[in-house]
Scaffold this active site. Structure first.
Site, short mmCIF file in Angstrom:
data_model
loop_
_atom_site.label_atom_id
_atom_site.label_comp_id
_atom_site.label_asym_id
_atom_site.label_seq_id
_atom_site.Cartn_x
_atom_site.Cartn_y
_atom_site.Cartn_z
CB SER A 365 4.19 -5.16 -8.49
OG SER A 365 3.80 -6.17 -7.58
NE ARG A 366 4.30 0.73 -2.68
CZ ARG A 366 3.17 1.34 -2.99
NH1 ARG A 366 2.03 0.69 -2.90
NH2 ARG A 366 3.16 2.59 -3.40
#
Length: 502
Positions: A365-366
């Site tokens: 997850s950025r």
């Protein structure tokens, strides 16, 4: 006889006044030259716009997708059998739009806004363009507010925030739709409006999703946009855009929306089919050159709006199906580069019984910890590292290599972490429930337990805290996590183990 000019003028004025007005209905007309496979080619109409709705004289609606020098390539949004060569086709001056509003909640519709659930007509006076420009950078706020899915493996390691675009990717039959449905079910007591867009799915699959949502009481606040495998290709093509237009209506009212696109692989195939029928040149894997734009203009419409615009959000969970785990194929790499991270579901883990089969190494997850509560961020800090070390040691152990005591303990811990992250379908958990289970596993409170007792331990410790430590449970449920609270939790877990001789 000479008539005075003033009298002649009066007579002419009277005649003009009494003359009936001629009503003129000006239409831009074209003529169908060729029709078949959901596509019509027309000579004219000369003033047609790209994306404009066109009306055939048979009553069928079309969409102008190819604007050429001497004609128009039209995608037919209905039965092409009603159209024949020589039929007239008229411009409308309107771009494709869909009805939006609260009356859609709890309904199943097609991408044109027509009801499919047999519950009668949908009454709404508001419409919204299917294709609109995504909100600009200045109109957005950073993604910071968590959107809980209720799935331990995701909320702890691959967190999703409101306004994020998080891809769910994996082979066929690895639980992609199950993850998306669980995320919807977890919104039961939240202010989030779920929208499920089915693209090219079997009708039985769509029916099962609807039945599940009805069973768990979510259907009344959910909107289902259905374009099944038997729907015409143009209908499948516009389905996700219709879904996000409905979502934008709520977002600009300051509300929060979770939208699922199931799945964009079939959407890309539908667009490829339309493009080839429109005689556009094929490119890599026969996809047209603008296939990246197909999904980028869709997913960019997910956003967290600034407070000045109401602070609403659209969180998108697109689904992509891979072939034999190949994430480097054309469409998967396109969507991976557009989204803010991916949840990769591994078929090997799935068939081993690890469900949801989230691969820690390929999932990311950025947005990261920005989309987590303080509680979840604190308790899950070691989880990804411990799991990664376990996978590496497990690979060595398969070759019969002797491991030292520390490595053996890491293996034991990793096995218990894998077990604690397993979760039954349709049973999303609250943040406090997930946090207690993960904290107990990562801090060694389950190390002496046999694997088969891990699930029992998880249920018992939660029951024990809720019954005997209501204040502690209330503090945990708030989402905050301080050092004094951690000491209390450690003490309770230690007491629980001692009472049961663990």
């Amino acid at each position: 006889m000479n008539i005075p000019l003033n009298e002649m003028s009066a007579v002419l004025k009277e005649k003009i006044k009494s003359h009936q007005k001629i009503s003129m209905d000006v239409k831009n007309v074209g003529y169908v030259m060729e029709v078949g496979d959901g596509i019509a080619y027309a000579y004219g109409p000369s003033d047609a716009m790209y994306g404009e709705m066109l009306h055939f004289e048979s009553g069928v609606t079309g969409l102008a997708l190819n604007i050429e020098k001497f004609g128009t390539g039209i995608v037919i949004l209905g039965e092409d059998r009603k159209i024949k060569e020589g039929d007239k086709v008229y411009t409308t001056g309107k771009l494709l739009s869909i009805p939006v509003g609260d009356s859609l909640l709890g309904r199943v519709i097609d991408p044109m806004g027509n009801p499919l659930d047999g519950k009668g007509e949908i009454k709404t006076e508001t419409t919204r363009l299917v294709e609109t420009k995504a909100s600009g950078i200045i109109d957005r706020d950073p993604v910071k507010e968590p959107l809980q899915t209720g799935i331990k493996a995701i909320d702890s390691m691959v967190p999703v925030g409101r306004g994020q675009r998080e891809l769910i990717i994996g082979d066929r039959q690895t639980g992609k739709t199950a993850v998306a449905v669980d995320a919807i079910l977890n919104q039961k007591d939240t202010d989030v409006i779920p929208i499920y867009v089915a693209i090219g799915q079997k009708r039985t699959t769509i029916g099962n999703v609807i039945n599940t949502l009805e069973k768990y009481g979510l259907m009344e606040k959910t909107i289902v946009v259905a374009a099944s495998a038997s729907s015409p290709t143009p209908i499948q093509y516009i389905a996700p855009y219709s879904g996000v237009s409905i979502a934008e209506h709520f977002m600009y009212q300051g509300k929060h929306v979770l939208i699922i696109y199931d799945d964009l692989s079939k959407h890309a195939v539908a667009y490829r089919e339309l493009s080839l029928l429109l005689r556009r040149p094929s490119g890599r894997e026969a996809y047209p050159g603008d296939v990246f734009y197909l999904h980028s203009r869709l997913l960019e419409r997910a956003a967290k709006l600034s407070k000045n615009l109401g602070g609403g959000s659209i969180t998108a969970l697109p689904i992509i199906e891979t072939q034999a785990g190949d994430v480097s194929a054309y469409i998967p790499t396109n969507v991976i580069s557009i989204t803010d991270g991916q949840i990769y579901l591994d078929s090997t883990l799935f068939y081993r019984g690890v469900r949801p089969a989230v691969d820690v190494g390929l999932s990311v997850s950025r947005v990261g910890g920005n989309a987590q509560t303080a509680l979840m961020k604190k308790v899950s800090g070691k989880l990804r590292l411990d799991l990664s070390q376990y996978r590496e040691l497990a690979a060595f152990a398969r070759f019969g290599i002797e491991l030292d005591e520390l490595s053996q303990n890491q293996l034991k811990r990793g096995e218990r972490l894998v077990e604690i992250l397993k979760q039954e379908q349709y049973l999303p958990l609250g943040t406090a429930e997930m946090a207690v289970a993960i904290y107990a596993a990562t801090r060694g409170f389950m190390d002496s337990l046999p694997i088969e007792k891990i699930k029992w331990y998880e249920k018992e410790i939660l029951r024990f805290i809720k019954r005997n430590e209501p204040e502690l449970w209330s503090e945990l449920s708030s989402g905050n996590f301080s050092d004094p609270l951690e000491k209390k939790l450690k003490a309770v877990l230690t007491r629980f183990n001692e009472e049961r001789g663990e």
